[in-house]
Design an enzyme around this catalytic site. Structure first.
Site, PDB file in Angstrom:
ATOM      1  N   CYS A 111      46.252 -10.156  10.913  1.00  0.00           N
ATOM      2  CA  CYS A 111      44.885 -10.121  11.427  1.00  0.00           C
ATOM      3  C   CYS A 111      43.935 -10.902  10.507  1.00  0.00           C
ATOM      4  CB  CYS A 111      44.475  -8.683  11.677  1.00  0.00           C
ATOM      5  SG  CYS A 111      43.207  -8.553  12.934  1.00  0.00           S
ATOM      6  N   GLU A 145      51.459  -2.497  10.453  1.00  0.00           N
ATOM      7  CA  GLU A 145      51.569  -1.382   9.498  1.00  0.00           C
ATOM      8  C   GLU A 145      51.104  -0.060  10.106  1.00  0.00           C
ATOM      9  OE1 GLU A 145      49.146  -3.471   9.719  1.00  0.00           O
ATOM     10  OE2 GLU A 145      47.246  -2.535   9.126  1.00  0.00           O
ATOM     11  N   ARG A 154      38.077 -16.227  15.486  1.00  0.00           N
ATOM     12  CA  ARG A 154      37.848 -14.823  15.096  1.00  0.00           C
ATOM     13  C   ARG A 154      37.394 -14.004  16.296  1.00  0.00           C
ATOM     14  NH1 ARG A 154      33.513 -14.064  11.557  1.00  0.00           N
ATOM     15  NH2 ARG A 154      34.261 -11.956  11.190  1.00  0.00           N
ATOM     16  N   HIS A 156      48.366  -5.434  13.940  1.00  0.00           N
ATOM     17  CA  HIS A 156      48.530  -4.608  12.729  1.00  0.00           C
ATOM     18  C   HIS A 156      49.900  -3.911  12.743  1.00  0.00           C
ATOM     19  CE1 HIS A 156      44.427  -4.335  10.824  1.00  0.00           C
ATOM     20  NE2 HIS A 156      44.123  -4.953  11.958  1.00  0.00           N
TER      21      HIS A 156
HETATM   22  N1  GLN Z   1      37.754  -9.576  13.097  1.00  0.00           N
HETATM   23  C1  GLN Z   1      38.255  -9.508  11.755  1.00  0.00           C
HETATM   24  C2  GLN Z   1      37.932 -10.780  10.989  1.00  0.00           C
HETATM   25  O1  GLN Z   1      37.391 -11.663  11.520  1.00  0.00           O
HETATM   26  C3  GLN Z   1      39.740  -9.260  11.734  1.00  0.00           C
HETATM   27  C4  GLN Z   1      40.036  -7.889  12.260  1.00  0.00           C
HETATM   28  C5  GLN Z   1      41.218  -7.229  11.634  1.00  0.00           C
HETATM   29  O2  GLN Z   1      41.726  -7.675  10.602  1.00  0.00           O
HETATM   30  N2  GLN Z   1      41.614  -6.156  12.216  1.00  0.00           N
HETATM   31  O3  GLN Z   1      38.245 -10.869   9.853  1.00  0.00           O
END
Ligand code: GLN
Length: 195
Positions: free
Chosen positions: A78, A174, A107, A172
């Protein structure tokens, strides 16, 4: 094998747990000494703009970028994926894009209505059993170039990609008890045996 988890901000604790479950030596990384101990590193989810600033504050941005460029096995999830990308849309102009994997990301690209969602992904590298992937304000991969392999997609968008020693997931892994992707990183990407 020593696997560091960048722990400046975000969802680092569960990565340490997942790696510890696999029997590798997993620890939090907040300084150069800890970075130097890493045989491999995980860059967790969180907020990529904040993580990027903190990397500068802790004077880790340059050494980390260099170690990743020199082939340190790296798993970015992420926000971690965003840090490793070649180009970032809808980011802050001063946020780091290490260019460690030849992908462009947007993003929060999944939009507000589906801010967070869960889906069962088929990841052929992990076998036939689907992997429950949790997406939280996840980046969308808008372009993949060169030798980037797409290991899984959702509605045609790559969500798990690999290029040499760099693995990135927009979700994610994890957050569930399924350790198959961490195991894939340790065994197949970093080349260490775990049992
Ligand atoms: N939206 C977050 C970012 O731009 C990432 C979100 C996440 O890591 N769950 O860094």
């Amino acid at each position: 094998m020593n696997v560091g988890v960048l722990a400046l901000q975000g969802a680092f604790a569960r990565h340490v747990e997942a790696l510890t479950d696999l029997g590798v030596e997993a620890f939090e990384v907040r300084n150069q000494g800890q970075l130097d101990r890493c045989d491999a590193i995980v860059l967790p989810g969180g907020e990529s703009t904040t993580m990027s600033k903190l990397l500068d504050t802790f004077e880790l941005a340059e050494p980390l970028a260099k170690m990743v460029a020199d082939g340190l096995p790296t798993f970015g999830t992420c926000a971690g994926m965003i840090l490793l990308a070649s180009a970032i849309s809808d980011g802050r102009p001063d946020q780091h894009a290490f260019g460690a994997i030849d992908i462009d990301v947007r993003r929060n690209g999944y939009g507000r209505q589906i801010d967070s969602f869960e889906t069962d992904l088929v990841i052929p590298e992990l076998g036939p059993e689907p992997f429950t992937a949790v997406f939280i304000r996840a980046p969308v991969v808008e372009a993949c170039r060169g030798t980037v392999q797409v290991l899984a997609s959702v509605d045609g968008d790559p969500v798990l990609c690999r290029q040499d020693s760099v693995l990135v997931a927009s979700f994610h892994p994890e957050l569930t008890d399924d350790r198959r992707l961490h195991r894939y990183f340790v065994e197949q990407v970093a080349g260490f045996d775990v049992d």
